[in-house]
Design a protein around this motif. Structure first.
Motif, PDB file in Angstrom:
ATOM      1  N   GLY A 170      21.200   9.109 -15.161  1.00 20.40           N
ATOM      2  CA  GLY A 170      22.308   9.681 -14.399  1.00 20.40           C
ATOM      3  C   GLY A 170      22.665   8.826 -13.200  1.00 20.40           C
ATOM      4  N   PHE A 171      23.924   8.923 -12.797  1.00 25.32           N
ATOM      5  CA  PHE A 171      24.434   8.124 -11.684  1.00 25.32           C
ATOM      6  C   PHE A 171      25.405   8.951 -10.844  1.00 25.32           C
ATOM      7  CE2 PHE A 171      23.567   5.228 -15.187  1.00 25.32           C
ATOM      8  CZ  PHE A 171      22.907   4.162 -14.593  1.00 25.32           C
ATOM      9  N   VAL A 172      25.568   8.556  -9.588  1.00 22.11           N
ATOM     10  CA  VAL A 172      26.621   9.093  -8.730  1.00 22.11           C
ATOM     11  C   VAL A 172      26.852   8.084  -7.612  1.00 22.11           C
ATOM     12  CG1 VAL A 172      25.157  10.351  -7.060  1.00 22.11           C
ATOM     13  CG2 VAL A 172      27.462  11.200  -7.593  1.00 22.11           C
ATOM     14  N   THR A 173      28.044   8.080  -7.039  1.00 18.96           N
ATOM     15  CA  THR A 173      28.330   7.234  -5.879  1.00 18.96           C
ATOM     16  C   THR A 173      28.978   8.069  -4.787  1.00 18.96           C
ATOM     17  OG1 THR A 173      30.500   6.568  -6.759  1.00 18.96           O
ATOM     18  CG2 THR A 173      28.622   5.135  -7.255  1.00 18.96           C
ATOM     19  N   ALA A 174      28.751   7.669  -3.559  1.00 23.32           N
ATOM     20  CA  ALA A 174      29.358   8.324  -2.404  1.00 23.32           C
ATOM     21  C   ALA A 174      29.717   7.245  -1.397  1.00 23.32           C
ATOM     22  CB  ALA A 174      28.392   9.329  -1.775  1.00 23.32           C
ATOM     23  N   VAL A 175      30.974   7.236  -0.953  1.00 26.88           N
ATOM     24  CA  VAL A 175      31.433   6.203  -0.028  1.00 26.88           C
ATOM     25  C   VAL A 175      32.208   6.852   1.110  1.00 26.88           C
ATOM     26  CG1 VAL A 175      33.559   5.755  -1.343  1.00 26.88           C
ATOM     27  CG2 VAL A 175      32.625   3.977   0.142  1.00 26.88           C
ATOM     28  N   ARG A 176      32.040   6.317   2.289  1.00 25.56           N
ATOM     29  CA  ARG A 176      32.703   6.860   3.481  1.00 25.56           C
ATOM     30  C   ARG A 176      33.976   6.094   3.791  1.00 25.56           C
ATOM     31  NH1 ARG A 176      29.949   7.294   9.563  1.00 25.56           N
ATOM     32  NH2 ARG A 176      31.863   7.891  10.654  1.00 25.56           N
ATOM     33  N   ILE A 191      20.098  17.332 -13.713  1.00 28.68           N
ATOM     34  CA  ILE A 191      20.187  15.969 -13.182  1.00 28.68           C
ATOM     35  C   ILE A 191      21.468  15.790 -12.384  1.00 28.68           C
ATOM     36  CG2 ILE A 191      20.392  13.530 -13.808  1.00 28.68           C
ATOM     37  CD1 ILE A 191      18.674  14.203 -16.303  1.00 28.68           C
ATOM     38  N   GLY A 192      22.594  16.237 -12.953  1.00 30.76           N
ATOM     39  CA  GLY A 192      23.874  16.083 -12.266  1.00 30.76           C
ATOM     40  C   GLY A 192      23.909  16.834 -10.951  1.00 30.76           C
ATOM     41  N   THR A 193      23.379  18.049 -10.934  1.00 29.21           N
ATOM     42  CA  THR A 193      23.365  18.839  -9.694  1.00 29.21           C
ATOM     43  C   THR A 193      22.515  18.170  -8.634  1.00 29.21           C
ATOM     44  OG1 THR A 193      23.701  20.906 -10.913  1.00 29.21           O
ATOM     45  CG2 THR A 193      22.762  21.078  -8.700  1.00 29.21           C
ATOM     46  N   ALA A 194      21.356  17.639  -9.032  1.00 23.56           N
ATOM     47  CA  ALA A 194      20.479  16.974  -8.071  1.00 23.56           C
ATOM     48  C   ALA A 194      21.135  15.726  -7.489  1.00 23.56           C
ATOM     49  CB  ALA A 194      19.156  16.617  -8.742  1.00 23.56           C
ATOM     50  N   LEU A 195      21.784  14.945  -8.340  1.00 23.90           N
ATOM     51  CA  LEU A 195      22.471  13.743  -7.863  1.00 23.90           C
ATOM     52  C   LEU A 195      23.616  14.113  -6.923  1.00 23.90           C
ATOM     53  CD1 LEU A 195      22.604  11.730 -11.199  1.00 23.90           C
ATOM     54  CD2 LEU A 195      21.531  10.916  -9.082  1.00 23.90           C
ATOM     55  N   PHE A 196      24.396  15.125  -7.313  1.00 29.16           N
ATOM     56  CA  PHE A 196      25.538  15.559  -6.506  1.00 29.16           C
ATOM     57  C   PHE A 196      25.093  16.027  -5.127  1.00 29.16           C
ATOM     58  CE2 PHE A 196      27.991  19.442  -5.351  1.00 29.16           C
ATOM     59  CZ  PHE A 196      29.126  18.803  -4.885  1.00 29.16           C
ATOM     60  N   LYS A 197      24.058  16.838  -5.065  1.00 31.32           N
ATOM     61  CA  LYS A 197      23.597  17.357  -3.769  1.00 31.32           C
ATOM     62  C   LYS A 197      23.061  16.239  -2.885  1.00 31.32           C
ATOM     63  CE  LYS A 197      22.740  22.145  -5.073  1.00 31.32           C
ATOM     64  NZ  LYS A 197      21.741  23.243  -5.150  1.00 31.32           N
ATOM     65  N   GLN A 198      22.385  15.270  -3.479  1.00 31.06           N
ATOM     66  CA  GLN A 198      21.882  14.160  -2.662  1.00 31.06           C
ATOM     67  C   GLN A 198      23.029  13.296  -2.157  1.00 31.06           C
ATOM     68  OE1 GLN A 198      18.159  12.643  -3.860  1.00 31.06           O
ATOM     69  NE2 GLN A 198      18.473  10.614  -2.973  1.00 31.06           N
ATOM     70  N   ALA A 199      24.079  13.111  -2.977  1.00 31.37           N
ATOM     71  CA  ALA A 199      25.256  12.361  -2.525  1.00 31.37           C
ATOM     72  C   ALA A 199      25.924  13.074  -1.356  1.00 31.37           C
ATOM     73  CB  ALA A 199      26.234  12.184  -3.675  1.00 31.37           C
TER      74      ALA A 199
END
Length: 266
Positions: free
Chosen positions: A52-58, A79-87
């Motif tokens: 799983g992957f996610v990105t977050a940019v300011r 997995i998706g929920t965990a990645l989303f919350k950490q982002a």
């Protein structure tokens, strides 16, 4: 399972997984995100395997969560929920006031449970188009165009605009700008901003017609953009929700004729 920061070695597995999903993603985009927001580029491994992957940019006081992707055989495990919350946490620790994302109908309830509200729809339009006419093309964004983008999104997105312009062809006037970027076998129009419809029309008229698909993501609330694209033979091929959480944004879609990225960073 373990969540950690992306490394350059994770770009190829991400692009392979994204291709399987029918996403339009590029190595250049991921490299920009890694350089701009290394703490926001996250990968989940099950052993040695990325699942799983996610990105977050300011961007100034706002941030964009994108590229949330879980391998087809690994879904339903959180997995998706965990990645989303950490982002989300990455952006909140960076004192971001407004969080943005686009959501499918399936993903919308998850985001609503985490405080996100729908403020618009983003339509993906597809048609023919190409590079700006050579005589009108310029090599970089002008400061006045950054101000037009600010009118639309209510934030300073200078780095994102510069990234798009550096990798594409730029056309502009005092009242607007348009960038054409390469997406493999496709082309993307965006970022694309204008103060009014006549300016937006003039910018679009400067695009050379070429073979192959040209796409752009546009706020549904910008009815002038819909009228313009329909008149140029573009059609809507998909839609997603545009959502935000946190401080209500100074969002004015009438100035936004095309997003800078295909749903991944605004």
């Amino acid at each position: 399972m373990q969540i950690s920061n992306f490394t350059p070695n994770d770009i190829h597995p991400f692009l392979s997984m994204a291709k399987d999903e029918g996403w339009i993603s590029t190595r250049r985009e991921l490299a920009f995100l890694l350089e701009r927001s290394p703490q926001g580029c996250l990968v989940c491994h099950d052993g040695e395997k990325p699942v799983g992957f996610v990105t977050a940019v300011r961007h100034g006081k706002s941030g964009w969560i994108g590229n949330l992707l879980v391998a087809a055989g690994e879904r339903g495990r959180g997995i998706g929920t965990a990645l989303f919350k950490q982002a989300m946490q990455v952006l909140q620790r960076a004192d971001v006031l407004t969080l943005w994302l686009t959501a499918s109908s399936a993903g919308r309830p998850i985001y609503e449970r985490n405080g996100f509200t729908v403020c618009d729809r983003i339509r993906r339009w597809e048609g023919l188009g190409g590079e700006p006419e050579p005589a009108a093309a310029v090599k970089k964004m002008h400061s006045g165009w950054e101000e037009i983008d600010f009118l639309g999104w209510g934030d300073d997105r200078t780095a994102l605009l510069a990234h798009a312009a550096d990798g594409g062809s730029v056309r502009g006037s005092e009242g607007g700008f348009l960038v054409v970027q390469s997406l493999g076998n496709h082309r993307q129009i965006g970022p694309y901003g204008a103060l009014n419809l006549p300016t937006a029309e003039a910018l679009m008229d400067g695009i050379q017609q070429q073979g192959g698909a040209t796409m752009l993501d546009v706020p549904a609330a910008n009815r002038a953009a819909s009228k313009l694209l329909t008149s140029r033979g573009f059609t809507v091929c998909s839609e997603v929700d545009l959502m935000y959480a946190g401080q209500p944004p100074a969002y004015h879609p009438e100035y936004i004729f095309g997003l800078a990225s295909m749903g991944s960073m605004g």
